[in-house]
Design an enzyme around this catalytic site. Structure first.
Site, PDB file in Angstrom:
ATOM      1  N   CYS A 190      38.921  42.774  44.093  1.00 47.45           N
ATOM      2  CA  CYS A 190      37.286  41.414  43.790  1.00 47.45           C
ATOM      3  C   CYS A 190      38.235  40.090  44.323  1.00 47.45           C
ATOM      4  O   CYS A 190      38.942  39.914  43.694  1.00 47.45           O
ATOM      5  CB  CYS A 190      37.586  41.684  42.496  1.00 47.45           C
ATOM      6  SG  CYS A 190      36.377  39.891  42.072  1.00 47.45           S
ATOM      7  N   CYS A 193      38.082  37.081  41.259  1.00 45.62           N
ATOM      8  CA  CYS A 193      39.188  37.070  40.980  1.00 45.62           C
ATOM      9  C   CYS A 193      40.290  37.306  41.014  1.00 45.62           C
ATOM     10  O   CYS A 193      41.155  36.671  40.048  1.00 45.62           O
ATOM     11  CB  CYS A 193      39.166  38.734  39.784  1.00 45.62           C
ATOM     12  SG  CYS A 193      37.188  39.334  39.720  1.00 45.62           S
ATOM     13  N   ASP A 194      40.682  37.910  41.916  1.00 40.42           N
ATOM     14  CA  ASP A 194      42.251  37.596  42.306  1.00 40.42           C
ATOM     15  C   ASP A 194      42.792  36.540  43.255  1.00 40.42           C
ATOM     16  O   ASP A 194      43.847  36.381  43.571  1.00 40.42           O
ATOM     17  CB  ASP A 194      42.398  38.959  42.450  1.00 40.42           C
ATOM     18  CG  ASP A 194      42.406  39.695  41.313  1.00 40.42           C
ATOM     19  OD1 ASP A 194      43.042  39.807  40.039  1.00 40.42           O
ATOM     20  OD2 ASP A 194      42.048  41.220  41.919  1.00 40.42           O
TER      21      ASP A 194
END
Ligand code: NDP
Length: 373
Positions: A190, A193-194
Protein backbone atom coordinates in the site's frame (compact mmCIF):
# COMPACT_ATOMS: atom_id res chain seq x y z
CA UNK A 1 -1.52 9.08 23.24
CA UNK A 2 1.33 7.69 25.20
CA UNK A 3 2.25 4.06 25.31
CA UNK A 4 0.81 1.30 23.22
CA UNK A 5 1.60 -2.33 23.27
CA UNK A 6 0.69 -4.62 20.39
CA UNK A 7 -2.95 -5.43 20.77
CA UNK A 8 -3.11 -8.86 19.26
CA UNK A 9 0.32 -9.99 20.40
CA UNK A 10 0.58 -8.68 23.92
CA UNK A 11 -3.21 -8.49 24.22
CA UNK A 12 -3.24 -5.22 26.11
CA UNK A 13 -3.19 -1.59 25.21
CA UNK A 14 -2.08 0.83 27.86
CA UNK A 15 -2.90 4.49 27.63
CA UNK A 16 -1.71 5.33 31.09
CA UNK A 17 1.61 6.86 32.00
CA UNK A 18 3.86 9.41 30.38
CA UNK A 19 1.28 11.77 28.97
CA UNK A 20 2.78 14.08 26.39
CA UNK A 21 2.78 17.82 27.14
CA UNK A 22 -0.79 18.95 26.67
CA UNK A 23 -1.63 21.13 23.72
CA UNK A 24 -3.91 24.06 24.58
CA UNK A 25 -6.98 22.10 23.48
CA UNK A 26 -5.78 18.68 24.52
CA UNK A 27 -8.46 16.47 26.01
CA UNK A 28 -8.06 15.06 29.48
CA UNK A 29 -5.86 11.94 29.47
CA UNK A 30 -7.81 8.76 28.90
CA UNK A 31 -8.32 6.60 31.94
CA UNK A 32 -6.19 3.53 32.23
CA UNK A 33 -7.59 0.93 29.92
CA UNK A 34 -6.68 -2.64 29.26
CA UNK A 35 -7.89 -4.42 26.20
CA UNK A 36 -8.46 -8.08 26.66
CA UNK A 37 -9.16 -10.17 23.64
CA UNK A 38 -10.34 -13.04 25.72
CA UNK A 39 -6.79 -14.18 26.12
CA UNK A 40 -7.60 -17.48 27.76
CA UNK A 41 -6.61 -20.05 25.17
CA UNK A 42 -9.28 -22.56 24.29
CA UNK A 43 -9.12 -25.78 22.40
CA UNK A 44 -9.56 -25.01 18.73
CA UNK A 45 -9.73 -26.93 15.54
CA UNK A 46 -6.43 -27.31 13.71
CA UNK A 47 -5.67 -24.09 11.90
CA UNK A 48 -8.16 -22.15 14.01
CA UNK A 49 -7.38 -19.17 16.18
CA UNK A 50 -5.55 -19.48 19.48
CA UNK A 51 -8.28 -17.62 21.30
CA UNK A 52 -11.91 -16.71 20.93
CA UNK A 53 -13.94 -13.87 22.31
CA UNK A 54 -14.93 -13.93 25.92
CA UNK A 55 -18.52 -13.36 24.74
CA UNK A 56 -18.71 -16.53 22.70
CA UNK A 57 -22.11 -18.03 23.11
CA UNK A 58 -24.95 -16.40 21.19
CA UNK A 59 -25.59 -17.80 17.76
CA UNK A 60 -28.60 -15.69 16.87
CA UNK A 61 -28.83 -11.96 16.52
CA UNK A 62 -30.78 -9.26 14.77
CA UNK A 63 -27.55 -8.44 12.95
CA UNK A 64 -24.48 -10.44 12.02
CA UNK A 65 -21.44 -8.73 10.58
CA UNK A 66 -18.94 -10.80 8.66
CA UNK A 67 -15.45 -9.33 8.73
CA UNK A 68 -13.46 -7.48 11.35
CA UNK A 69 -11.48 -4.84 9.54
CA UNK A 70 -12.33 -1.13 9.85
CA UNK A 71 -15.64 -1.59 7.99
CA UNK A 72 -16.88 -4.55 10.02
CA UNK A 73 -15.87 -3.22 13.43
CA UNK A 74 -17.18 0.28 12.75
CA UNK A 75 -20.48 -1.27 11.71
CA UNK A 76 -20.36 -3.23 14.99
CA UNK A 77 -19.77 -0.09 17.08
CA UNK A 78 -22.74 1.64 15.50
CA UNK A 79 -24.99 -1.40 15.62
CA UNK A 80 -24.11 -2.20 19.22
CA UNK A 81 -24.85 1.37 20.28
CA UNK A 82 -28.23 1.00 18.58
CA UNK A 83 -28.91 -2.06 20.79
CA UNK A 84 -28.77 -4.53 17.92
CA UNK A 85 -26.39 -6.76 19.94
CA UNK A 86 -24.46 -7.70 16.81
CA UNK A 87 -22.35 -10.78 16.38
CA UNK A 88 -19.14 -10.26 14.40
CA UNK A 89 -17.78 -13.33 12.67
CA UNK A 90 -14.28 -11.97 12.55
CA UNK A 91 -12.33 -14.52 10.55
CA UNK A 92 -9.52 -16.68 11.86
CA UNK A 93 -7.03 -13.87 11.25
CA UNK A 94 -9.11 -10.98 12.58
CA UNK A 95 -8.45 -7.32 12.04
CA UNK A 96 -8.15 -7.11 8.27
CA UNK A 97 -5.32 -5.66 6.26
CA UNK A 98 -4.20 -3.22 8.94
CA UNK A 99 -2.92 -6.19 10.90
CA UNK A 100 -0.16 -6.38 8.29
CA UNK A 101 0.74 -2.71 8.49
CA UNK A 102 3.14 -1.11 10.90
CA UNK A 103 2.80 2.65 11.29
CA UNK A 104 -0.53 4.16 10.32
CA UNK A 105 -0.15 7.91 10.02
CA UNK A 106 -3.20 8.85 7.98
CA UNK A 107 -5.97 7.62 10.27
CA UNK A 108 -7.51 10.75 11.81
CA UNK A 109 -7.23 11.14 15.54
CA UNK A 110 -3.72 9.79 15.95
CA UNK A 111 -1.39 12.72 15.39
CA UNK A 112 1.62 10.64 16.41
CA UNK A 113 0.55 7.69 14.25
CA UNK A 114 -0.42 4.28 15.52
CA UNK A 115 0.54 0.71 14.73
CA UNK A 116 -2.01 -1.04 12.49
CA UNK A 117 -2.66 -3.93 14.95
CA UNK A 118 -3.04 -1.47 17.83
CA UNK A 119 -5.59 0.53 15.86
CA UNK A 120 -7.61 -2.57 15.15
CA UNK A 121 -7.36 -3.56 18.82
CA UNK A 122 -8.96 -0.24 19.70
CA UNK A 123 -11.72 -0.70 17.12
CA UNK A 124 -12.46 -4.10 18.58
CA UNK A 125 -12.42 -2.98 22.19
CA UNK A 126 -14.83 -0.18 21.33
CA UNK A 127 -17.19 -2.62 19.57
CA UNK A 128 -17.06 -5.07 22.49
CA UNK A 129 -17.59 -2.33 25.03
CA UNK A 130 -21.10 -1.79 23.68
CA UNK A 131 -22.01 -5.47 23.64
CA UNK A 132 -20.74 -6.82 20.34
CA UNK A 133 -19.91 -10.50 20.42
CA UNK A 134 -16.81 -11.14 18.34
CA UNK A 135 -16.02 -14.70 17.29
CA UNK A 136 -12.74 -15.37 15.49
CA UNK A 137 -13.96 -17.88 12.95
CA UNK A 138 -14.06 -18.08 9.18
CA UNK A 139 -17.46 -18.72 7.69
CA UNK A 140 -17.69 -21.82 5.55
CA UNK A 141 -20.98 -21.17 3.79
CA UNK A 142 -24.15 -19.12 3.96
CA UNK A 143 -27.80 -19.50 3.01
CA UNK A 144 -29.42 -16.19 2.12
CA UNK A 145 -32.51 -17.71 0.51
CA UNK A 146 -34.79 -16.61 3.36
CA UNK A 147 -34.76 -14.90 6.73
CA UNK A 148 -33.34 -15.51 9.16
CA UNK A 149 -30.17 -15.66 7.09
CA UNK A 150 -28.02 -18.63 8.03
CA UNK A 151 -24.26 -18.83 8.23
CA UNK A 152 -22.05 -21.74 9.20
CA UNK A 153 -18.64 -21.47 10.79
CA UNK A 154 -16.72 -24.44 12.12
CA UNK A 155 -19.87 -26.52 12.25
CA UNK A 156 -21.87 -23.93 14.21
CA UNK A 157 -24.95 -22.38 12.63
CA UNK A 158 -25.53 -18.65 13.13
CA UNK A 159 -28.81 -16.89 12.32
CA UNK A 160 -29.54 -13.24 11.72
CA UNK A 161 -32.36 -11.08 10.43
CA UNK A 162 -29.89 -8.71 8.78
CA UNK A 163 -26.36 -9.17 7.56
CA UNK A 164 -23.46 -6.86 6.80
CA UNK A 165 -20.79 -8.31 4.54
CA UNK A 166 -17.48 -6.60 5.29
CA UNK A 167 -15.01 -9.29 4.37
CA UNK A 168 -12.53 -6.96 2.67
CA UNK A 169 -10.00 -7.72 0.01
CA UNK A 170 -6.60 -9.25 0.35
CA UNK A 171 -3.54 -7.93 -1.39
CA UNK A 172 -1.91 -10.51 -3.58
CA UNK A 173 1.68 -11.29 -2.75
CA UNK A 174 4.51 -12.84 -4.72
CA UNK A 175 4.71 -15.76 -2.32
CA UNK A 176 8.40 -15.47 -1.43
CA UNK A 177 9.55 -16.38 2.10
CA UNK A 178 11.74 -13.29 2.19
CA UNK A 179 8.76 -11.13 1.21
CA UNK A 180 6.72 -12.48 4.14
CA UNK A 181 9.60 -12.07 6.57
CA UNK A 182 10.18 -8.43 5.62
CA UNK A 183 6.53 -7.39 5.39
CA UNK A 184 6.16 -4.16 7.35
CA UNK A 185 9.95 -3.78 7.29
CA UNK A 186 10.23 -2.36 3.82
CA UNK A 187 7.84 -4.68 1.99
CA UNK A 188 4.37 -3.20 1.59
CA UNK A 189 1.27 -3.54 -0.57
CA UNK A 190 0.00 0.00 0.00
CA UNK A 191 1.81 3.08 -1.28
CA UNK A 192 -0.70 5.50 0.23
CA UNK A 193 -0.16 3.91 3.65
CA UNK A 194 3.59 3.49 3.61
CA UNK A 195 5.06 5.71 0.89
CA UNK A 196 5.77 8.49 3.34
CA UNK A 197 8.35 6.35 5.11
CA UNK A 198 10.53 6.25 2.02
CA UNK A 199 11.50 9.88 1.72
CA UNK A 200 14.66 10.17 -0.40
CA UNK A 201 14.97 6.38 -0.59
CA UNK A 202 15.35 4.13 -3.59
CA UNK A 203 12.44 1.72 -3.92
CA UNK A 204 10.91 -0.79 -6.30
CA UNK A 205 7.33 -1.54 -7.34
CA UNK A 206 6.33 -4.94 -8.77
CA UNK A 207 3.50 -5.21 -11.29
CA UNK A 208 2.48 -4.04 -14.72
CA UNK A 209 -1.14 -3.02 -14.18
CA UNK A 210 -2.73 0.34 -13.44
CA UNK A 211 -2.21 -0.08 -9.70
CA UNK A 212 1.54 -0.53 -10.12
CA UNK A 213 1.80 2.57 -12.30
CA UNK A 214 -0.40 4.60 -10.00
CA UNK A 215 1.60 3.53 -6.96
CA UNK A 216 4.92 4.20 -8.70
CA UNK A 217 3.79 7.67 -9.67
CA UNK A 218 2.56 8.37 -6.12
CA UNK A 219 5.82 7.10 -4.64
CA UNK A 220 7.91 9.55 -6.68
CA UNK A 221 6.64 12.22 -4.27
CA UNK A 222 8.83 10.70 -1.62
CA UNK A 223 11.40 8.40 -3.14
CA UNK A 224 14.57 9.51 -4.85
CA UNK A 225 14.08 6.74 -7.43
CA UNK A 226 11.33 4.23 -8.21
CA UNK A 227 12.17 1.06 -10.14
CA UNK A 228 9.19 -0.64 -11.76
CA UNK A 229 9.68 -4.36 -12.13
CA UNK A 230 7.41 -6.23 -14.50
CA UNK A 231 7.66 -9.88 -15.49
CA UNK A 232 6.71 -9.33 -19.14
CA UNK A 233 7.44 -6.65 -21.75
CA UNK A 234 3.78 -5.74 -22.25
CA UNK A 235 1.66 -3.96 -19.72
CA UNK A 236 -1.92 -4.38 -18.62
CA UNK A 237 -1.92 -0.75 -17.52
CA UNK A 238 -3.53 1.89 -19.71
CA UNK A 239 -1.19 3.41 -22.26
CA UNK A 240 -1.40 6.86 -20.77
CA UNK A 241 -0.22 5.58 -17.38
CA UNK A 242 2.73 3.84 -19.01
CA UNK A 243 3.63 6.93 -21.07
CA UNK A 244 3.44 9.15 -18.01
CA UNK A 245 5.79 6.83 -16.13
CA UNK A 246 8.20 6.77 -19.05
CA UNK A 247 8.31 10.57 -18.98
CA UNK A 248 8.95 10.69 -15.24
CA UNK A 249 12.70 11.04 -14.60
CA UNK A 250 12.35 9.39 -11.20
CA UNK A 251 10.86 6.19 -12.63
CA UNK A 252 12.89 3.49 -14.32
CA UNK A 253 10.96 0.62 -15.91
CA UNK A 254 12.56 -2.83 -15.97
CA UNK A 255 10.64 -5.27 -18.17
CA UNK A 256 11.08 -9.05 -18.22
CA UNK A 257 12.17 -8.78 -14.63
CA UNK A 258 11.05 -11.09 -11.86
CA UNK A 259 11.81 -10.80 -8.15
CA UNK A 260 13.49 -13.92 -6.81
CA UNK A 261 14.31 -12.74 -3.30
CA UNK A 262 14.00 -9.71 -1.07
CA UNK A 263 17.35 -9.10 0.58
CA UNK A 264 17.91 -7.84 4.12
CA UNK A 265 17.87 -9.14 7.68
CA UNK A 266 15.97 -6.57 9.73
CA UNK A 267 14.81 -4.41 6.82
CA UNK A 268 14.91 -4.42 3.06
CA UNK A 269 18.32 -3.64 1.63
CA UNK A 270 17.96 -4.96 -1.91
CA UNK A 271 16.46 -7.44 -4.33
CA UNK A 272 17.66 -10.45 -6.25
CA UNK A 273 16.15 -10.19 -9.69
CA UNK A 274 15.90 -12.57 -12.61
CA UNK A 275 15.59 -11.82 -16.29
CA UNK A 276 12.48 -13.79 -17.22
CA UNK A 277 13.78 -14.36 -20.78
CA UNK A 278 17.44 -15.21 -20.25
CA UNK A 279 17.26 -16.49 -16.67
CA UNK A 280 20.19 -14.26 -15.77
CA UNK A 281 20.19 -13.04 -12.18
CA UNK A 282 21.35 -9.73 -10.73
CA UNK A 283 21.06 -7.76 -7.53
CA UNK A 284 19.56 -4.31 -7.06
CA UNK A 285 19.91 -2.01 -4.07
CA UNK A 286 16.53 -0.92 -2.69
CA UNK A 287 15.15 0.27 0.64
CA UNK A 288 11.61 -0.81 -0.06
CA UNK A 289 9.50 -3.07 -2.23
CA UNK A 290 5.87 -2.34 -3.05
CA UNK A 291 3.85 -5.25 -4.33
CA UNK A 292 1.15 -4.06 -6.72
CA UNK A 293 0.02 -7.22 -8.44
CA UNK A 294 -3.66 -6.93 -7.61
CA UNK A 295 -6.15 -7.55 -4.81
CA UNK A 296 -8.52 -10.42 -4.32
CA UNK A 297 -11.88 -9.55 -2.76
CA UNK A 298 -12.93 -12.06 -0.11
CA UNK A 299 -16.27 -13.08 -1.57
CA UNK A 300 -16.04 -16.86 -1.79
CA UNK A 301 -18.83 -17.66 0.66
CA UNK A 302 -21.22 -15.16 -0.96
CA UNK A 303 -20.69 -15.80 -4.64
CA UNK A 304 -23.75 -17.99 -5.02
CA UNK A 305 -25.95 -15.28 -3.51
CA UNK A 306 -24.60 -11.82 -4.27
CA UNK A 307 -23.67 -10.28 -7.58
CA UNK A 308 -19.98 -9.64 -8.27
CA UNK A 309 -18.54 -7.33 -10.92
CA UNK A 310 -16.00 -8.31 -13.56
CA UNK A 311 -13.19 -7.87 -11.08
CA UNK A 312 -14.90 -10.11 -8.53
CA UNK A 313 -15.99 -7.32 -6.14
CA UNK A 314 -19.50 -7.31 -4.67
CA UNK A 315 -21.93 -4.97 -6.37
CA UNK A 316 -23.73 -2.43 -4.18
CA UNK A 317 -27.00 -0.73 -4.99
CA UNK A 318 -27.79 2.65 -3.54
CA UNK A 319 -24.96 3.10 -1.01
CA UNK A 320 -24.74 -0.13 1.03
CA UNK A 321 -27.61 -2.31 -0.22
CA UNK A 322 -27.16 -5.60 -2.00
CA UNK A 323 -29.74 -7.28 -4.22
CA UNK A 324 -31.05 -9.16 -1.20
CA UNK A 325 -33.15 -7.16 1.21
CA UNK A 326 -31.55 -7.11 4.62
CA UNK A 327 -28.06 -7.86 3.30
CA UNK A 328 -25.73 -4.87 3.33
CA UNK A 329 -22.20 -4.48 1.99
CA UNK A 330 -19.36 -2.36 3.38
CA UNK A 331 -15.68 -1.72 2.79
CA UNK A 332 -13.06 -3.10 0.44
CA UNK A 333 -15.14 -6.13 -0.51
CA UNK A 334 -16.91 -3.76 -2.91
CA UNK A 335 -14.59 -0.75 -3.00
CA UNK A 336 -11.55 -1.17 -5.20
CA UNK A 337 -11.17 2.53 -5.70
CA UNK A 338 -10.27 4.03 -2.33
CA UNK A 339 -9.26 1.02 -0.21
CA UNK A 340 -8.44 3.14 2.85
CA UNK A 341 -9.12 2.30 6.49
CA UNK A 342 -10.99 5.54 6.96
CA UNK A 343 -13.21 5.06 3.90
CA UNK A 344 -13.95 1.49 4.94
CA UNK A 345 -14.84 2.68 8.44
CA UNK A 346 -17.20 5.28 6.97
CA UNK A 347 -18.78 2.60 4.84
CA UNK A 348 -19.26 0.38 7.89
CA UNK A 349 -21.02 3.21 9.68
CA UNK A 350 -23.38 3.71 6.73
CA UNK A 351 -24.13 -0.01 6.51
CA UNK A 352 -25.00 -0.17 10.22
CA UNK A 353 -27.33 2.80 9.95
CA UNK A 354 -28.96 1.31 6.86
CA UNK A 355 -29.31 -2.06 8.59
CA UNK A 356 -30.87 -0.53 11.68
CA UNK A 357 -33.37 1.47 9.63
CA UNK A 358 -34.23 -1.59 7.60
CA UNK A 359 -34.74 -3.70 10.73
CA UNK A 360 -37.03 -0.98 12.06
CA UNK A 361 -38.97 -0.89 8.81
CA UNK A 362 -39.53 -4.63 9.13
CA UNK A 363 -40.78 -4.28 12.69
CA UNK A 364 -37.86 -6.42 13.88
CA UNK A 365 -36.60 -3.66 16.12
CA UNK A 366 -38.67 -0.95 17.69
CA UNK A 367 -38.35 2.50 16.21
CA UNK A 368 -35.48 3.92 18.15
CA UNK A 369 -35.75 7.64 17.90
CA UNK A 370 -33.29 7.95 20.75
CA UNK A 371 -30.49 6.22 18.86
CA UNK A 372 -27.46 8.36 19.50
CA UNK A 373 -25.29 7.51 16.56
P1 NDP B 1 -4.06 -6.09 -12.80
O1 NDP B 1 -4.60 -7.45 -12.71
O2 NDP B 1 -4.54 -5.18 -13.86
O3 NDP B 1 -2.48 -6.17 -12.96
C1 NDP B 1 -1.73 -6.99 -12.14
C2 NDP B 1 -0.30 -6.94 -12.61
O4 NDP B 1 0.48 -7.70 -11.71
C3 NDP B 1 -0.09 -7.52 -14.01
O5 NDP B 1 0.83 -6.75 -14.69
C4 NDP B 1 0.46 -8.90 -13.71
O6 NDP B 1 1.40 -9.34 -14.67
C5 NDP B 1 1.21 -8.68 -12.44
N1 NDP B 1 1.28 -9.88 -11.65
C6 NDP B 1 0.25 -10.66 -11.22
N2 NDP B 1 0.71 -11.68 -10.50
C7 NDP B 1 2.06 -11.54 -10.49
C8 NDP B 1 3.09 -12.31 -9.89
N3 NDP B 1 2.85 -13.40 -9.16
N4 NDP B 1 4.37 -11.91 -10.08
C9 NDP B 1 4.64 -10.79 -10.80
N5 NDP B 1 3.71 -10.03 -11.38
C10 NDP B 1 2.42 -10.41 -11.21
O7 NDP B 1 -4.26 -5.48 -11.31
P2 NDP B 1 -4.26 -3.96 -10.86
O8 NDP B 1 -4.34 -4.00 -9.38
O9 NDP B 1 -3.16 -3.21 -11.44
O10 NDP B 1 -5.62 -3.38 -11.42
C11 NDP B 1 -6.85 -3.99 -11.06
C12 NDP B 1 -7.97 -3.26 -11.77
O11 NDP B 1 -8.14 -1.96 -11.21
C13 NDP B 1 -7.69 -3.06 -13.26
O12 NDP B 1 -8.87 -3.19 -13.96
C14 NDP B 1 -7.20 -1.63 -13.32
O13 NDP B 1 -7.45 -1.04 -14.58
C15 NDP B 1 -8.01 -0.96 -12.21
N6 NDP B 1 -7.30 0.20 -11.70
C16 NDP B 1 -7.57 1.41 -12.25
C17 NDP B 1 -6.93 2.53 -11.82
C18 NDP B 1 -7.26 3.83 -12.42
O14 NDP B 1 -8.02 3.85 -13.35
N7 NDP B 1 -6.73 4.92 -11.94
C19 NDP B 1 -5.91 2.48 -10.76
C20 NDP B 1 -5.67 1.15 -10.27
C21 NDP B 1 -6.35 0.07 -10.74
P3 NDP B 1 0.93 -9.91 -16.10
O15 NDP B 1 0.49 -8.71 -16.87
O16 NDP B 1 2.15 -10.56 -16.64
O17 NDP B 1 -0.17 -10.87 -15.81
Amino acid sequence: MSKQTPAFGGLSIDFSGDTAPAAPFAPAPLPEMAIDFGAAPVATAPGGPSFVSAHEGRTESKLIIVGSGPAGLTAAIYAARANLEPIVLAGSTPGGQLMLTSDVENYPGFPDGIQGPDLMGLFRAQAERFGTQVVDVDIDRVDLSQRPFRLWARGIEYKAQALIVATGASAMWLGLDSETRLRGRGVSACATCDGFFFRDKEIAVVGGGDTAFEEASYLTRFASKVHMLHRRDEFRASRIMVERARMNPKIEIHTNTGVEEVLGDEKVTGLRLKDTETGKEREMTADGLFIAIGHRPNTEAFRDWLEVDVKGYLVVRDKTNSDIEGVFIAGDVHDHRYRQAVTAAGDGCMAAIDAERWLESQGITEANTLTAW
